[in-house]
Enzyme design. Sequence first.
Site, short mmCIF file in Angstrom:
data_model
loop_
_atom_site.label_atom_id
_atom_site.label_comp_id
_atom_site.label_asym_id
_atom_site.label_seq_id
_atom_site.Cartn_x
_atom_site.Cartn_y
_atom_site.Cartn_z
N GLY A 103 0.84 -1.18 0.00
CA GLY A 103 0.00 0.00 0.00
C GLY A 103 0.87 1.23 0.00
O GLY A 103 2.08 1.15 -0.23
N CYS A 104 0.27 2.40 0.25
CA CYS A 104 1.03 3.64 0.26
C CYS A 104 1.70 3.78 1.61
O CYS A 104 1.10 4.32 2.54
CB CYS A 104 0.13 4.83 -0.04
SG CYS A 104 -0.60 4.72 -1.65
N VAL A 105 2.89 3.22 1.77
CA VAL A 105 3.53 3.20 3.08
C VAL A 105 4.71 4.17 3.16
O VAL A 105 5.23 4.57 2.16
CB VAL A 105 4.03 1.79 3.45
CG1 VAL A 105 2.86 0.91 3.80
CG2 VAL A 105 4.84 1.19 2.34
N ASN B 191 -4.97 6.68 -8.13
CA ASN B 191 -4.84 7.05 -6.72
C ASN B 191 -5.06 8.55 -6.59
O ASN B 191 -5.42 9.06 -5.53
CB ASN B 191 -3.43 6.73 -6.21
CG ASN B 191 -3.41 5.46 -5.41
OD1 ASN B 191 -4.41 4.76 -5.33
ND2 ASN B 191 -2.27 5.18 -4.81
N THR B 266 -1.44 -2.34 -5.87
CA THR B 266 -0.93 -1.55 -4.75
C THR B 266 -0.79 -2.42 -3.51
O THR B 266 0.20 -2.32 -2.78
CB THR B 266 -1.89 -0.38 -4.44
OG1 THR B 266 -2.04 0.40 -5.63
CG2 THR B 266 -1.36 0.49 -3.32
#
Lengths: 105, 381
Positions: A103-105, B191, B266
Amino acid sequence: MATVEFNGKSFEVDEDGFLLSFDGWNPEWVEFVKEQEGIAEITDDHQKVIEFLQDYYKKNGIAPMVRILSKVTGFKLKQIYELFPSGPGKGACKMAGLPKPTGCV
Amino acid sequence: MAFISSGYNPEKPMENRITDIGPREYKEFLPPIIEKNFGKWVYHEIVEPGMLMHKAESGDEVYTVRCGGARLMSVTHIREICDIADKFCDGHLRFTTRNNIEFMVDSLEKAQELKKYLNDQKFSGGSHKYPVGGTGAGVTNIVHTQGWVHCHTPATDASGTVKATMDTVFDEFQNMRLPAPVRISMACCLNMCGAVHCSDIAILGIHRKPPMVDHKVLDNICEVPLAVAACPTGAIRPTKVEIDGKSYKTVAVKEERCMFCGNCYTMCPAMPLSDKEGDGVALMVGGKISNRITKPAFSKVVVPFIPNEPPRWPTMTKVIKQILDAYAEDARKYERLGDWANRIGWERFFEKCGLEFTEHLIDDFRDPAYYTWRQTTQFKF
């Protein structure tokens, strides 16, 4: 990907040092990783976190949310950071042999 | 290069560790004249494109010269910006929320000298280093993302598309002749990092093919329930496959339900979907975030797909120019692009911009899609 050798055991890891396969985990892995994660000695508290992460992963197929980790182990987030300076994701999950967080980490 | 220690001791990582100190206090960096008149500004005016004047209660005037920045910049470039600030502004400068650079001086003469100096600076390829502009009713900098420079989920490039677009609309950056400001934004996948969902014109990278599932490694590197839950249309379900007599836990993608959002990639590195021919950009228009006259609005998709055409994306820039020109010619003063389209009706918008309307533009995502259809007999032929 890279293979690392430690105490006669070999581990397949990715570029961030996460195990490529959960089944490749064994207690030697924890000893191998602790240095790069800034941990001098594995205490019972460390062990408790690692065991819970592994149980949860086996049962549910995912890593627990931070709040679940805290609630079940009884360690507040601050204590988890004291145990694992890199935090629950990069530190504890890596030691427990769980897949790398995404994910967006 | 040989290793040079900063003093950090890897044997004792927590020793002398400084944390939670936050950013520097902004007041440390205020130019003296701003500090003196803080909270006491009376009015401002735009002297000329790229130059603002703020008047304070005390009578002080501050002239701000705004120039474009590429956002992605080298330390050399930042040092040159610092040199300019040292030379003209006593070492002070600021960056705007759209990544323009602002230099502040205390008189009109200094501001004009600075503006001329900035406009004269060029890269060896001929591009302006510090083109002055970006104020008032023009096109200012494009808010954009990482693209092929650094991200792993993009469907297009950011810096490339943005440079091509800014070159096309450069005149509008240095002028203020549009009905209202036009904000262009860019995101390289949906996104939508940044402002594409609320910009007058938005460039958005999209895929057109479902993910390729790497069954053999999926269970090792992914948390399967997360990949399943990442899908907005429920196209992914857990399953087992047999390859060469070995059973693997993995996922199955129902391709007719997949709309190629890439959320599953993702969450799960074993489901890549980027594709040279499949990927491209969609254009959206009509969003805004200010409350001026009309409420803030989301931008709407008006061009479902334009292929990636690196390095200059000619089709994409042509369509953007087409939309901008139609808006500039037809809209009333103060009317943002979305306000204009809403007033004339979207069927007129497509007509005036010369855009094709296809079935891709009709919302079909869950119950709210219904509200985007027309439940009235009021329309123009």
